[in-house]
Design a protein around this motif. Structure first.
Motif, PDB file in Angstrom:
ATOM      1  N   GLU A  81     -50.245  21.935  -0.640  1.00  0.00           N
ATOM      2  CA  GLU A  81     -50.711  20.413  -0.605  1.00  0.00           C
ATOM      3  C   GLU A  81     -52.129  20.384  -0.526  1.00  0.00           C
ATOM      4  OE1 GLU A  81     -50.244  16.700  -2.188  1.00  0.00           O
ATOM      5  OE2 GLU A  81     -48.980  18.652  -2.752  1.00  0.00           O
ATOM      6  N   TYR A 122     -54.909  19.174  -3.086  1.00  0.00           N
ATOM      7  CA  TYR A 122     -55.419  17.927  -2.786  1.00  0.00           C
ATOM      8  C   TYR A 122     -57.140  18.287  -2.918  1.00  0.00           C
ATOM      9  CZ  TYR A 122     -56.939  13.762  -0.401  1.00  0.00           C
ATOM     10  OH  TYR A 122     -57.467  12.819  -0.117  1.00  0.00           O
ATOM     11  N   ALA A 140     -47.076  12.382  11.700  1.00  0.00           N
ATOM     12  CA  ALA A 140     -45.645  12.331  11.532  1.00  0.00           C
ATOM     13  C   ALA A 140     -45.468  13.807  10.810  1.00  0.00           C
ATOM     14  CB  ALA A 140     -44.925  11.726  10.751  1.00  0.00           C
ATOM     15  N   VAL A 141     -46.250  14.012   9.715  1.00  0.00           N
ATOM     16  CA  VAL A 141     -46.550  15.559   9.364  1.00  0.00           C
ATOM     17  C   VAL A 141     -46.924  16.576  10.085  1.00  0.00           C
ATOM     18  CG1 VAL A 141     -47.407  16.983   7.288  1.00  0.00           C
ATOM     19  CG2 VAL A 141     -46.569  14.488   6.715  1.00  0.00           C
ATOM     20  N   ILE A 168     -47.388  22.474   3.333  1.00  0.00           N
ATOM     21  CA  ILE A 168     -48.477  21.748   3.606  1.00  0.00           C
ATOM     22  C   ILE A 168     -49.845  22.414   3.119  1.00  0.00           C
ATOM     23  CG2 ILE A 168     -50.087  21.201   5.766  1.00  0.00           C
ATOM     24  CD1 ILE A 168     -47.546  20.530   7.071  1.00  0.00           C
ATOM     25  N   LEU A 177     -54.474  11.023   9.010  1.00  0.00           N
ATOM     26  CA  LEU A 177     -53.691  10.064   8.163  1.00  0.00           C
ATOM     27  C   LEU A 177     -52.339  10.397   8.366  1.00  0.00           C
ATOM     28  CD1 LEU A 177     -56.129   9.869   5.326  1.00  0.00           C
ATOM     29  CD2 LEU A 177     -55.740   8.308   7.112  1.00  0.00           C
ATOM     30  N   HIS A 178     -51.828  11.347   8.514  1.00  0.00           N
ATOM     31  CA  HIS A 178     -50.088  11.530   8.582  1.00  0.00           C
ATOM     32  C   HIS A 178     -49.928  12.292   9.828  1.00  0.00           C
ATOM     33  CE1 HIS A 178     -50.143  10.095   4.205  1.00  0.00           C
ATOM     34  NE2 HIS A 178     -51.382  11.058   4.149  1.00  0.00           N
ATOM     35  N   LEU A 226     -56.248  14.905   6.571  1.00  0.00           N
ATOM     36  CA  LEU A 226     -54.785  14.485   5.996  1.00  0.00           C
ATOM     37  C   LEU A 226     -53.853  14.552   7.425  1.00  0.00           C
ATOM     38  CD1 LEU A 226     -54.518  16.743   2.807  1.00  0.00           C
ATOM     39  CD2 LEU A 226     -54.462  13.849   3.065  1.00  0.00           C
ATOM     40  N   MET A 227     -54.210  15.358   8.138  1.00  0.00           N
ATOM     41  CA  MET A 227     -53.456  15.388   9.542  1.00  0.00           C
ATOM     42  C   MET A 227     -53.720  14.201  10.232  1.00  0.00           C
ATOM     43  SD  MET A 227     -51.175  17.921   9.381  1.00  0.00           S
ATOM     44  CE  MET A 227     -51.154  17.755   7.491  1.00  0.00           C
TER      45      MET A 227
END
Length: 92
Positions: free
Chosen positions: A57, A61, A21-22, A54, A18-19, A15-16
């Motif tokens: 989530e 997830y 900005a997060v 985070i 893929l994202h 997820l990091m």
């Protein structure tokens, strides 16, 4: 059997990636609260609300627990998807 920790960590890394900005916002929060001279600890958790979200989530997830319900065959013999199943047998 897959370990819950490895499932959660793999999901977090994916997820990091893929994202980004997060990931950058999370790094900014850690740098602002903790600084660069130490790692965050449990005492810092209340001061890191973005990191806490985070974490929640990722746990939501990446459910790593088994969600399959097993069934026990109680009849002497039955047919399941063209296979003969004799009792007692666990069916997933």
């Amino acid at each position: 059997m897959i370990d819950q920790t490895s499932v959660t960590f793999s999901a977090f890394l994916g997820l990091m990636i893929l994202h980004p900005a997060v990931a950058q916002a999370a790094q900014r929060e850690i740098d602002a609260v903790v600084g660069s001279d130490r790692l965050p600890g449990f005492d810092d958790r209340l001061s890191l609300p973005y990191i806490d979200c985070i974490l929640k989530e990722v746990l939501r997830y990446a459910v790593g627990t088994t969600t399959i319900i097993t069934h026990l065959s109680r009849t002497a013999e039955c047919t399941r998807q063209c296979l003969s199943v004799s009792s007692p047998t666990l069916d997933y």
